[in-house]
Motif scaffolding. Structure first.
Motif, PDB file in Angstrom:
ATOM      1  N   GLU A   1      -4.902 -12.433  -1.229  1.00 64.07           N
ATOM      2  CA  GLU A   1      -6.057 -11.752  -0.769  1.00 64.07           C
ATOM      3  C   GLU A   1      -6.405 -10.256  -1.659  1.00 64.07           C
ATOM      4  N   ARG A   2      -7.582 -10.196  -1.853  1.00 60.33           N
ATOM      5  CA  ARG A   2      -8.133  -9.059  -2.550  1.00 60.33           C
ATOM      6  C   ARG A   2      -8.477  -8.008  -1.563  1.00 60.33           C
ATOM      7  N   LEU A   3      -8.124  -6.579  -1.490  1.00 62.37           N
ATOM      8  CA  LEU A   3      -8.369  -5.715  -0.610  1.00 62.37           C
ATOM      9  C   LEU A   3      -8.962  -4.547  -1.335  1.00 62.37           C
ATOM     10  N   ARG A   4      -9.764  -4.035  -0.818  1.00 61.40           N
ATOM     11  CA  ARG A   4     -10.375  -2.723  -1.411  1.00 61.40           C
ATOM     12  C   ARG A   4     -10.126  -1.384  -0.505  1.00 61.40           C
ATOM     13  N   VAL A   5      -9.259  -0.551  -0.994  1.00 65.65           N
ATOM     14  CA  VAL A   5      -8.765   0.437  -0.108  1.00 65.65           C
ATOM     15  C   VAL A   5      -9.220   1.910  -0.456  1.00 65.65           C
TER      16      VAL A   5
ATOM     17  N   PRO B   1     -16.795   3.053  -2.352  1.00 72.35           N
ATOM     18  CA  PRO B   1     -15.978   3.659  -3.203  1.00 72.35           C
ATOM     19  C   PRO B   1     -14.389   3.145  -2.842  1.00 72.35           C
ATOM     20  N   GLY B   2     -13.615   3.025  -3.796  1.00 70.31           N
ATOM     21  CA  GLY B   2     -12.347   2.732  -3.528  1.00 70.31           C
ATOM     22  C   GLY B   2     -11.465   2.070  -4.989  1.00 70.31           C
ATOM     23  N   MET B   3     -10.391   1.583  -4.533  1.00 72.20           N
ATOM     24  CA  MET B   3      -9.409   0.934  -5.514  1.00 72.20           C
ATOM     25  C   MET B   3      -9.137  -0.357  -4.778  1.00 72.20           C
ATOM     26  N   GLU B   4      -9.204  -1.402  -5.823  1.00 69.41           N
ATOM     27  CA  GLU B   4      -9.037  -2.852  -5.617  1.00 69.41           C
ATOM     28  C   GLU B   4      -7.709  -3.040  -5.839  1.00 69.41           C
ATOM     29  N   PHE B   5      -7.184  -3.919  -4.883  1.00 67.10           N
ATOM     30  CA  PHE B   5      -5.867  -4.705  -5.202  1.00 67.10           C
ATOM     31  C   PHE B   5      -5.388  -5.998  -4.855  1.00 67.10           C
ATOM     32  N   VAL B   6      -4.653  -6.702  -5.461  1.00 63.92           N
ATOM     33  CA  VAL B   6      -4.513  -8.041  -4.902  1.00 63.92           C
ATOM     34  C   VAL B   6      -3.079  -8.019  -4.364  1.00 63.92           C
ATOM     35  N   VAL B   7      -2.969  -8.388  -3.178  1.00 67.13           N
ATOM     36  CA  VAL B   7      -1.827  -8.621  -2.151  1.00 67.13           C
ATOM     37  C   VAL B   7      -1.002  -9.556  -2.699  1.00 67.13           C
ATOM     38  N   ASP B   8       0.598  -9.142  -3.043  1.00 64.10           N
ATOM     39  CA  ASP B   8       1.535 -10.212  -3.344  1.00 64.10           C
ATOM     40  C   ASP B   8       2.716 -10.222  -2.344  1.00 64.10           C
ATOM     41  N   LEU B   9       2.617  -9.219  -1.495  1.00 63.16           N
ATOM     42  CA  LEU B   9       3.750  -9.391  -0.578  1.00 63.16           C
ATOM     43  C   LEU B   9       3.189  -9.013   0.900  1.00 63.16           C
ATOM     44  N   VAL B  10       3.382  -9.401   1.963  1.00 59.83           N
ATOM     45  CA  VAL B  10       3.095  -8.963   3.171  1.00 59.83           C
ATOM     46  C   VAL B  10       4.412  -8.854   4.082  1.00 59.83           C
ATOM     47  N   GLU B  11       4.642  -7.660   4.633  1.00 63.96           N
ATOM     48  CA  GLU B  11       5.911  -7.506   5.404  1.00 63.96           C
ATOM     49  C   GLU B  11       5.275  -7.299   6.996  1.00 63.96           C
ATOM     50  N   GLU B  12       5.595  -8.111   7.668  1.00 63.50           N
ATOM     51  CA  GLU B  12       5.055  -8.388   9.255  1.00 63.50           C
ATOM     52  C   GLU B  12       6.077  -7.612   9.905  1.00 63.50           C
ATOM     53  N   LEU B  13       5.851  -6.385  10.779  1.00 63.22           N
ATOM     54  CA  LEU B  13       6.716  -5.902  11.567  1.00 63.22           C
ATOM     55  C   LEU B  13       6.562  -6.031  13.077  1.00 63.22           C
ATOM     56  N   GLY B  14       5.217  -6.602  13.385  1.00 60.56           N
ATOM     57  CA  GLY B  14       4.914  -6.726  14.891  1.00 60.56           C
ATOM     58  C   GLY B  14       3.822  -5.778  15.107  1.00 60.56           C
ATOM     59  N   ALA B  15       4.184  -4.443  15.288  1.00 60.63           N
ATOM     60  CA  ALA B  15       3.539  -3.526  15.771  1.00 60.63           C
ATOM     61  C   ALA B  15       2.553  -2.904  14.593  1.00 60.63           C
TER      62      ALA B  15
ATOM     63  N   ALA C   1       1.138  -4.356   3.519  1.00 61.93           N
ATOM     64  CA  ALA C   1       1.028  -5.041   2.168  1.00 61.93           C
ATOM     65  C   ALA C   1       0.906  -4.595   0.971  1.00 61.93           C
ATOM     66  N   TYR C   2       1.563  -5.285  -0.033  1.00 55.65           N
ATOM     67  CA  TYR C   2       2.054  -4.789  -1.193  1.00 55.65           C
ATOM     68  C   TYR C   2       1.277  -5.476  -2.276  1.00 55.65           C
ATOM     69  N   GLY C   3       0.793  -4.820  -3.450  1.00 54.93           N
ATOM     70  CA  GLY C   3      -0.003  -5.415  -4.436  1.00 54.93           C
ATOM     71  C   GLY C   3      -0.087  -4.518  -5.585  1.00 54.93           C
ATOM     72  N   SER C   4      -0.756  -5.031  -6.757  1.00 55.41           N
ATOM     73  CA  SER C   4      -1.099  -4.332  -7.836  1.00 55.41           C
ATOM     74  C   SER C   4      -2.536  -4.218  -8.257  1.00 55.41           C
ATOM     75  N   THR C   5      -3.035  -3.056  -8.544  1.00 55.71           N
ATOM     76  CA  THR C   5      -4.277  -2.915  -8.850  1.00 55.71           C
ATOM     77  C   THR C   5      -4.551  -3.465 -10.198  1.00 55.71           C
ATOM     78  N   GLU C   6      -5.777  -3.392 -10.841  1.00 56.79           N
ATOM     79  CA  GLU C   6      -6.188  -4.134 -12.018  1.00 56.79           C
ATOM     80  C   GLU C   6      -5.174  -3.289 -13.132  1.00 56.79           C
ATOM     81  N   SER C   7      -5.217  -2.130 -13.082  1.00 61.35           N
ATOM     82  CA  SER C   7      -4.590  -1.480 -14.035  1.00 61.35           C
ATOM     83  C   SER C   7      -3.024  -1.385 -13.680  1.00 61.35           C
TER      84      SER C   7
END
Ligand code: ATP
Length: 354
Positions: free
Chosen positions: A331-335, A289-303, A307-313
């Motif tokens: 990428e499609r992530l389920r969280v 069970p969870g919520m799906e979203f598609v990643v549209d931005l990744v901020e890599e900080l090292g440690a 990941a930012y993105g929008s859900t279907e709604s």
């Protein structure tokens, strides 16, 4: 040694619109480092200026050590102000800049020198006392401005965005220096910033303002863990807390296909605003069970990375990934949220409801 109290302090620049500061009530303990934080125009500087006597108080009272200071002239309040534009006198040396106010107040040359030297030692400016401001770096100038405030040994320091003219790295180191210095001197300090990281890292308590109204005053950790409303929840923390409005049915709210038990006090409502910080969301498998979203931005900080993105709604989500995990744009992530870290707010008032 001083306590400070704002009691219903109000400032109205224009009688036809809402007050710039509306019935502010804050009690500040002796030796406390209180930070006023909030978005541009929320009334932080006006509040500080009322305390320093640079702005009239239309209603209410300001006390220093239980003494009514509301109508007392700035110079008689024993308050030292440090501004973001720490204008130093360009033709004077560092020592002269720091000693100027003392000499003006009739302090002897010998005593002024003693106090300037002591402040210079605390601020590690001893080797620079003979220089002119133009021969200093931005950080050093900032320390001289602090020195001018320290030599007066005031009851209260008022600081208005003193770090905003420094570059990012210097801001971080100077923020530690100021906080450490304040602890050593033990002078009650009120510090204004719009930067919530600065507020959280420096303040013993933080007061969050919005539209001239105090929203919450609490220790940094409590502000983060138990924001009293959706505004504070969204303002404190980077990236901001994820806030999603969802339907409630039979005591459960559904976030995608994951359910959340909602407090009994919410019975009868059909919608609720749920909040989860980026670190309170976990990536789960397809079938869970969870919520799906598609990643549209990744901020890599090292440690860690975000990941930012929008859900279907169309809801925006930010999630924190530790260094063992990575993702990529597209990428499609389920969280899924961690149950113990979900915050619930009223959709109408924004107030916390658990
Ligand atoms: P910032 O972070 O942008 O400095 P702030 O939170 O310190 O903002 P204030 O400077 O206290 O906000 O201003 C609060 C409100 O009062 C704003 O709406 C501002 O436009 C208004 N205001 C401030 N000074 C005056 C003034 N001298 N005359 C009229 N309105 C003013």
């Amino acid at each position: 040694m001083a306590t400070v109290r704002f009691a219903g302090a109000t400032r109205r620049f224009d009688t036809s619109s809402a007050p710039a500061v509306d019935s502010l009530d804050i009690d500040i303990a002796d030796g406390e480092f209180l930070v006023l934080v909030g978005p541009s125009g929320c009334g932080k500087s006006t509040s500080l200026r009322m305390l320093a006597g640079l702005e009239p108080v239309d209603e209410g009272t300001i006390y220093i050590d239980d003494e009514d200071m509301t109508r007392v002239a700035p110079r008689d309040r024993d308050v030292a102000m440090v501004f973001q534009n720490y204008a130093l006198y360009p033709t004077m040396t560092v020592a002269q800049n720091m000693g100027f106010a003392l000499r003006n107040a009739g302090v002897s040359r010998a005593d002024t020198r003693k106090q300037v030297e002591e402040a210079a030692r605390i601020l590690q400016l001893e080797d620079l006392l003979g220089r002119k401001p133009s021969q200093l770096s931005g950080g050093q100038r900032q320390r001289v401005a602090m020195g001018r405030a320290i030599v007066r040994r005031p009851k209260v320091f008022c600081m208005d965005e003193p770090l905003s003219n420094l570059d990012a790295k210097l801001r971080v180191s100077t923020r530690g220096e100021i906080a450490g210095l304040q602890r050593r001197l033990g002078v009650t300090t009120v510090y204004v910033t719009h930067d919530q990281v600065e507020a959280m890292t420096m303040g013993t308590r933080v007061a969050v303002l919005k539209g001239g109204v105090l929203q919450q005053i609490a220790a940094p950790r409590e502000l983060y863990d138990r924001p009293v409303n959706a505004f504070v929840a969204g303002f404190i923390g980077t990236p901001a807390m994820n806030l999603v409005e969802v339907p409630v049915d039979g005591g459960r709210a559904m976030v995608g296909t994951a359910g959340v038990d909602v407090p009994a006090s919410l019975d009868g409502r059909d919608r609720i605003l749920l909040g989860a910080r980026p670190e309170a969301l976990r990536v789960v498998g397809e079938s869970e069970p969870g919520m799906e979203f598609v990643v549209d931005l990744v901020e890599e900080l090292g440690a860690e990375s975000f990941a930012y993105g929008s859900t279907e709604s169309g809801e925006r989500l930010a999630i924190r990934l530790d260094r063992a995990h990575s993702t990529a744009v597209g990428e499609r992530l389920r969280v899924r949220h961690l149950d113990s870290e979900v915050h619930a707010f009223d959709t109408e008032t924004g107030l916390r409801v658990d």
